[in-house]
Design an enzyme around this catalytic site. Sequence first.
Site, mmCIF file in Angstrom:
data_model
loop_
_atom_site.group_PDB
_atom_site.id
_atom_site.type_symbol
_atom_site.label_atom_id
_atom_site.label_comp_id
_atom_site.label_asym_id
_atom_site.label_seq_id
_atom_site.Cartn_x
_atom_site.Cartn_y
_atom_site.Cartn_z
ATOM 1 N N GLY A 91 40.636 39.640 41.962
ATOM 2 C CA GLY A 91 41.496 38.484 42.208
ATOM 3 C C GLY A 91 40.677 37.249 42.543
ATOM 4 O O GLY A 91 41.038 36.120 42.192
ATOM 5 N N THR A 110 33.843 45.925 42.230
ATOM 6 C CA THR A 110 33.867 47.376 42.012
ATOM 7 C C THR A 110 34.313 47.753 40.609
ATOM 8 O O THR A 110 33.690 48.579 39.940
ATOM 9 C CB THR A 110 34.822 48.031 43.038
ATOM 10 O OG1 THR A 110 34.404 47.662 44.348
ATOM 11 C CG2 THR A 110 34.819 49.545 42.905
ATOM 12 N N THR A 162 42.953 47.748 40.284
ATOM 13 C CA THR A 162 42.553 46.452 39.748
ATOM 14 C C THR A 162 43.757 45.587 39.432
ATOM 15 O O THR A 162 43.762 44.383 39.721
ATOM 16 C CB THR A 162 41.696 46.691 38.490
ATOM 17 O OG1 THR A 162 40.418 47.120 38.945
ATOM 18 C CG2 THR A 162 41.539 45.444 37.655
ATOM 19 N N HIS A 213 60.616 59.231 15.554
ATOM 20 C CA HIS A 213 60.315 60.658 15.421
ATOM 21 C C HIS A 213 59.027 60.815 14.626
ATOM 22 O O HIS A 213 58.863 60.138 13.611
ATOM 23 C CB HIS A 213 61.464 61.372 14.705
ATOM 24 C CG HIS A 213 61.153 62.811 14.422
ATOM 25 N ND1 HIS A 213 61.187 63.775 15.401
ATOM 26 C CD2 HIS A 213 60.768 63.435 13.281
ATOM 27 C CE1 HIS A 213 60.849 64.941 14.863
ATOM 28 N NE2 HIS A 213 60.597 64.759 13.581
HETATM 29 C C1 LIG Z 1 35.188 55.246 40.388
HETATM 30 C C2 LIG Z 1 36.353 54.294 40.454
HETATM 31 C C3 LIG Z 1 37.222 54.219 39.378
HETATM 32 C C4 LIG Z 1 38.291 53.330 39.412
HETATM 33 N N1 LIG Z 1 39.145 53.297 38.342
HETATM 34 C C5 LIG Z 1 40.191 52.452 38.363
HETATM 35 C C6 LIG Z 1 41.083 52.378 37.255
HETATM 36 O O1 LIG Z 1 40.904 53.078 36.249
HETATM 37 N N2 LIG Z 1 42.106 51.506 37.313
HETATM 38 C C7 LIG Z 1 42.323 50.698 38.405
HETATM 39 O O2 LIG Z 1 43.271 49.920 38.413
HETATM 40 N N3 LIG Z 1 41.502 50.757 39.480
HETATM 41 C C8 LIG Z 1 40.449 51.608 39.478
HETATM 42 N N4 LIG Z 1 39.609 51.638 40.551
HETATM 43 C C9 LIG Z 1 39.900 50.771 41.716
HETATM 44 C C10 LIG Z 1 39.431 49.353 41.470
HETATM 45 O O3 LIG Z 1 38.064 49.355 41.120
HETATM 46 C C11 LIG Z 1 39.654 48.512 42.717
HETATM 47 O O4 LIG Z 1 41.005 48.630 43.116
HETATM 48 C C12 LIG Z 1 39.350 47.050 42.451
HETATM 49 O O5 LIG Z 1 38.022 46.856 42.023
HETATM 50 C C13 LIG Z 1 39.601 46.264 43.727
HETATM 51 O O6 LIG Z 1 39.234 44.955 43.533
HETATM 52 P P1 LIG Z 1 39.057 43.994 44.760
HETATM 53 O O7 LIG Z 1 39.190 42.639 44.183
HETATM 54 O O8 LIG Z 1 39.972 44.356 45.853
HETATM 55 O O9 LIG Z 1 37.578 44.227 45.334
HETATM 56 P P2 LIG Z 1 36.212 44.665 44.691
HETATM 57 O O10 LIG Z 1 36.291 44.754 43.208
HETATM 58 O O11 LIG Z 1 35.776 45.872 45.417
HETATM 59 O O12 LIG Z 1 35.236 43.465 45.012
HETATM 60 C C14 LIG Z 1 34.812 43.170 46.296
HETATM 61 C C15 LIG Z 1 33.513 42.390 46.223
HETATM 62 O O13 LIG Z 1 33.250 41.819 47.500
HETATM 63 C C16 LIG Z 1 31.850 41.860 47.758
HETATM 64 N N5 LIG Z 1 31.657 41.769 49.207
HETATM 65 C C17 LIG Z 1 32.051 42.638 50.159
HETATM 66 N N6 LIG Z 1 31.761 42.174 51.381
HETATM 67 C C18 LIG Z 1 31.145 40.973 51.195
HETATM 68 C C19 LIG Z 1 30.605 40.004 52.067
HETATM 69 N N7 LIG Z 1 30.632 40.163 53.394
HETATM 70 N N8 LIG Z 1 30.041 38.890 51.532
HETATM 71 C C20 LIG Z 1 29.984 38.704 50.190
HETATM 72 N N9 LIG Z 1 30.496 39.588 49.306
HETATM 73 C C21 LIG Z 1 31.077 40.710 49.811
HETATM 74 C C22 LIG Z 1 31.433 43.201 47.164
HETATM 75 O O14 LIG Z 1 30.042 43.201 46.887
HETATM 76 C C23 LIG Z 1 32.305 43.266 45.908
HETATM 77 O O15 LIG Z 1 31.613 42.751 44.794
HETATM 78 C C24 LIG Z 1 38.504 52.494 40.536
HETATM 79 C C25 LIG Z 1 37.624 52.553 41.627
HETATM 80 C C26 LIG Z 1 36.557 53.440 41.580
HETATM 81 C C27 LIG Z 1 35.622 53.483 42.764
#
Ligand SMILES: Cc1cc2nc3c(=O)[nH]c(=O)nc-3n(C[C@H](O)[C@H](O)[C@H](O)COP(=O)(O)OP(=O)(O)OC[C@H]3O[C@@H](n4cnc5c(N)ncnc54)[C@H](O)[C@@H]3O)c2cc1C
Length: 452
Positions: A18, A44, A313, A437
């Site tokens: 996001g 991630t 995601t 079908h």
């Molecule tokens: C193995 C695996 C498979 C997955 N498969 C799927 C899937 O198939 N479909 C799906 O929808 N979801 C999947 N997910 C879940 C998905 O990856 C997460 O829900 C998604 O990435 C969350 O996004 P986010 O924006 O919350 O944070 P993230 O993508 O985790 O990003 C957070 C970022 O913040 C940074 N950060 C943290 N703390 C700090 C700080 N203090 N200062 C600066 N930077 C910082 C980190 O380095 C990271 O880059 C999977 C997860 C894993 C682990």
Amino acid sequence: MATKIEDVDLIVIGSGQGGVPLAVDHAKAGKHVVLFERGRLGGTCVNFGCTPSKAYLAAAHNAGRARNAAPLGVHADIRIDGDAVMDRVRRVRDEWHDGSEKRVAGAGIDLIRASAAFTGERTVSAGDRSVRAPRVVIDTGTSPAVPSIAGIGDVPYLTNLTWFEQPAPPKRLIVIGGGYIGVELGQGARRLGSDVTIVHGASHLMEREEADASDVLRSSLEADGVRLALGTTVESVAMHGTTIVAELSDGATIEADALLLAAGRTPNTPDLTLDASGIAIDARGFVRCDEYLQTSCSGVYALGDVAGQPAFTHVAWEDYRRLTSTFAGTPRRRDDRVLSYTTFTEPQLARTGMTEAEAREKGIGAESQTIQLADVARGTEWNLETGFMRLVVDGADGRIVGATFVGYEMGELIHTIGFAIELGATWHDLDRFVAIHPTFGEGLPSLARMFV
Ligand SMILES: Cc1cc2nc3c(=O)[nH]c(=O)nc-3n(C[C@H](O)[C@H](O)[C@H](O)COP(=O)(O)OP(=O)(O)OC[C@H]3O[C@@H](n4cnc5c(N)ncnc54)[C@H](O)[C@@H]3O)c2cc1C
């Protein structure tokens, strides 16, 4: 000398799903946006989650499908080139990561590659930079949890952060955790030739799912040759030479070449010194937010996994759309969505909306009907009979409120039901619909007719 505080328009901490689009939109609109990222740009999903895991499963499931073709009279001799599998996984991942780098650079975002922390109200610092903004968005995600197991610190365990760096799948693997990450990577490794044991404390894999859905996964993984130790925990781990030895709570001992921790996630909040900006967290460390993703500090928002919501995601990305709307003066609630998700095992376990039990907990007089894939022509003709489709409706007016589909590529078909819920459709609407079908979709009007 104290660092000078710079005033900017928007601060985003973390380049997750996001945070990046939000930062890009604002920067393109001429705002001064500061984005802090301490790891690989893209977060991630791109680097350690969805992208590499699905590229990995693409190889694994092609191998599995070829092996499972024998009942059709097709006998495949499978040879896995583990190095090539892992090279491709990293190539696909790196392409997406490079795309994030280009996007951020192209938008003119002020990117600070460092670990950020709050040092005052809406003020964030890292290294020699200190910035303040009327709006701050926390998108820091989660990290793999490390369970407290005797000896864990002495064993070179893997997590999703290191799994995709392996040169090739391990010969013998122990997976701790039978949630969606554990079952996806565990089955994937098995299909790529590893000898796999998944150890899971609950009596069912993915125990939050309906028991019969979990049972289908269990028998499918076992049919692939994955060993399951359910209702069991790993008590201790140790190195014997180059071998990892795990002692289980049932007295068994397993030897392996690799150990994967897939036993939950912890929020990335401890390093943020959130109290410096008056931002509250819950008992598990997730950022407390109201229904508009607003934290306890005015002007500071959280989104995605760190906001303590279903960790997907598409949830984080939808949060970006909600915040965009809220920032533009038309607030959107975080819960105005139909949640859908899929576990990319084979068969897939796909969900949308509520289960019957969840709907009843909400006071809905829910009813459900289930059709087995063995009773759908596509299932029998293609030897894809494993699994079922379940539709949940409100008994009062027939409105569709949820579905669980377990079977081949069901993550695609579940969207029809998610969309139907979004539109407020009833089973009567589904009954009127003419399906092709012989597809799995043909099971949908059949399911609807079961409510008559
Ligand atoms: C193995 C695996 C498979 C997955 N498969 C799927 C899937 O198939 N479909 C799906 O929808 N979801 C999947 N997910 C879940 C998905 O990856 C997460 O829900 C998604 O990435 C969350 O996004 P986010 O924006 O919350 O944070 P993230 O993508 O985790 O990003 C957070 C970022 O913040 C940074 N950060 C943290 N703390 C700090 C700080 N203090 N200062 C600066 N930077 C910082 C980190 O380095 C990271 O880059 C999977 C997860 C894993 C682990």
